[in-house]
Write an enzyme that holds these catalytic residues in place. Structure first.
Site, short mmCIF file in Angstrom:
data_model
loop_
_atom_site.label_atom_id
_atom_site.label_comp_id
_atom_site.label_asym_id
_atom_site.label_seq_id
_atom_site.Cartn_x
_atom_site.Cartn_y
_atom_site.Cartn_z
N CYS A 138 0.97 -0.85 -0.07
CA CYS A 138 -0.13 0.07 -0.11
C CYS A 138 0.93 1.25 0.08
CB CYS A 138 -1.00 0.09 1.35
SG CYS A 138 -2.12 1.28 1.28
N CYS A 141 -0.46 4.05 2.30
CA CYS A 141 -0.29 3.90 3.52
C CYS A 141 1.15 4.19 4.11
CB CYS A 141 -0.67 2.25 3.87
SG CYS A 141 -2.13 1.84 3.35
N ASP A 142 2.10 3.59 3.24
CA ASP A 142 3.44 3.72 3.61
C ASP A 142 4.56 4.54 2.88
OD1 ASP A 142 2.85 1.68 5.68
OD2 ASP A 142 2.97 0.14 4.03
#
Length: 318
Positions: A138, A141-142
């Site tokens: 992701c 997300c990261d």
């Protein structure tokens, strides 16, 4: 030997942000929800290290710790949380029938499905070794953790192209590894990738191994599948964007789903095609796939279930 039936008002299948949020709202509405966590209690976030984009955690939080907070909050309001998995369902009549762990039959007035989706991986041992330590599925997300660094992303579809351009805004260099000699992405997304100066697309390229120092990713070993030439690319992050599989196999032939298996809900609601069955989180969201959007749809599912039950108890005469 099949266990004796149990009847409940509100059954929640799955225990990620969507399931736990649905449980919090359902419990506060006195629906006496029962949750079956599935085999991975807490869902995908239990495999995540730092979560920094969920509101209310100004210093960030570890994924497993965050899911433990969700669980405690759901239990505080009376949710009956049980470890187990739903092995089959029968939504052909009311109340709905659900079999847990292949032995226990439950009937439920409402069912909230929050079984999520599972990221597809390449299947490399090094991929799992460094998952959460430089390997991610992701970018949204990261990606922030790799600001100003070099990263690689594998994939050839719209999601991979979108995540590559997202990473390009944060990272110094993005290597896009495409297995064939062309993208599967739309022309618009291909044009966006090609117009981004710090994305380098490597066609006919397959990942052989993710390289690390025992703690973090330091590079990726790839091979050109036409020339068989091998090379090592120095990167600090490796993103896998080859798709997700919604966890919907047990609902096939009973609930409407798209070609890839995502459950289809009424626009703006969590209602499925079956009365009293609701879907929330990544199991019906192939676009956003964020913890906060999953939690939001979990709230919606509980409210939809509450209103459905209220309407059944006090029907409006026409």
């Amino acid at each position: 030997m099949q266990e004796e039936n149990e009847h409940i008002q509100c059954l929640i299948i799955g225990s990620g942000p969507a399931g736990y949020t649905a449980a919090i709202y359902a419990a506060r509405a006195d629906l006496k929800p029962v949750m079956y966590t599935g085999l991975q209690a807490g869902g995908q976030l239990t495999n995540t290290t730092d979560v920094e984009n969920f509101p209310g955690y100004p210093r960030g939080i570890m994924g497993p710790e965050m899911m433990e907070d969700f669980r405690k909050q759901a239990e505080r309001f009376g949710t009956d949380i049980r470890f187990g998995y739903v092995s089959s369902v029968d939504f052909s009549s009311l109340p709905h029938k659900v079999v847990v762990d292949e032995i226990k039959t439950i009937t439920a007035d409402t069912v909230i499905i929050a079984t999520g989706a599972t990221a597809k991986w390449l299947g490399l041992p090094s991929e799992q070794k460094y998952n959460g330590f430089g390997v991610s599925a992701c970018a949204v997300c990261d990606g922030f953790f790799f600001k100003g660094q070099d990263v690689a992303i594998v994939g050839a579809g719209d999601t991979a192209a979108e995540e590559a351009t997202y990473l390009a805004k944060l990272c110094k260099k993005v290597y896009m590894l495409v297995r064939k000699d062309e993208f599967r992405a739309s022309k618009t997304m291909i044009a966006r990738v090609n117009a981004t100066a710090n994305i380098e697309v490597l066609y006919n390229t397959e990942t052989q191994e993710i390289i690390g120092n025992g703690k973090n990713v330091t590079g990726v070993k790839v091979v050109n599948n036409l020339t068989q030439e091998e090379q090592e690319i120095a990167v600090e992050g490796f993103f896998v964007a080859i798709g997700h599989k919604p966890n919907t196999d047990i609902f096939r032939d009973q609930l409407d789903m798209d070609a890839t298996g995502y459950l289809q809900t009424k626009p703006g609601y969590t209602l499925t095609n079956i009365e009293g069955v609701f879907a929330c989180g990544d199991v019906q969201d192939m676009y956003y796939r964020q913890a906060v959007t999953a939690a939001g749809s979990g709230c919606m599912a509980a409210l939809d279930a509450e209103r459905y039950l209220a309407a059944k108890e006090h029907p409006v005469e026409v």
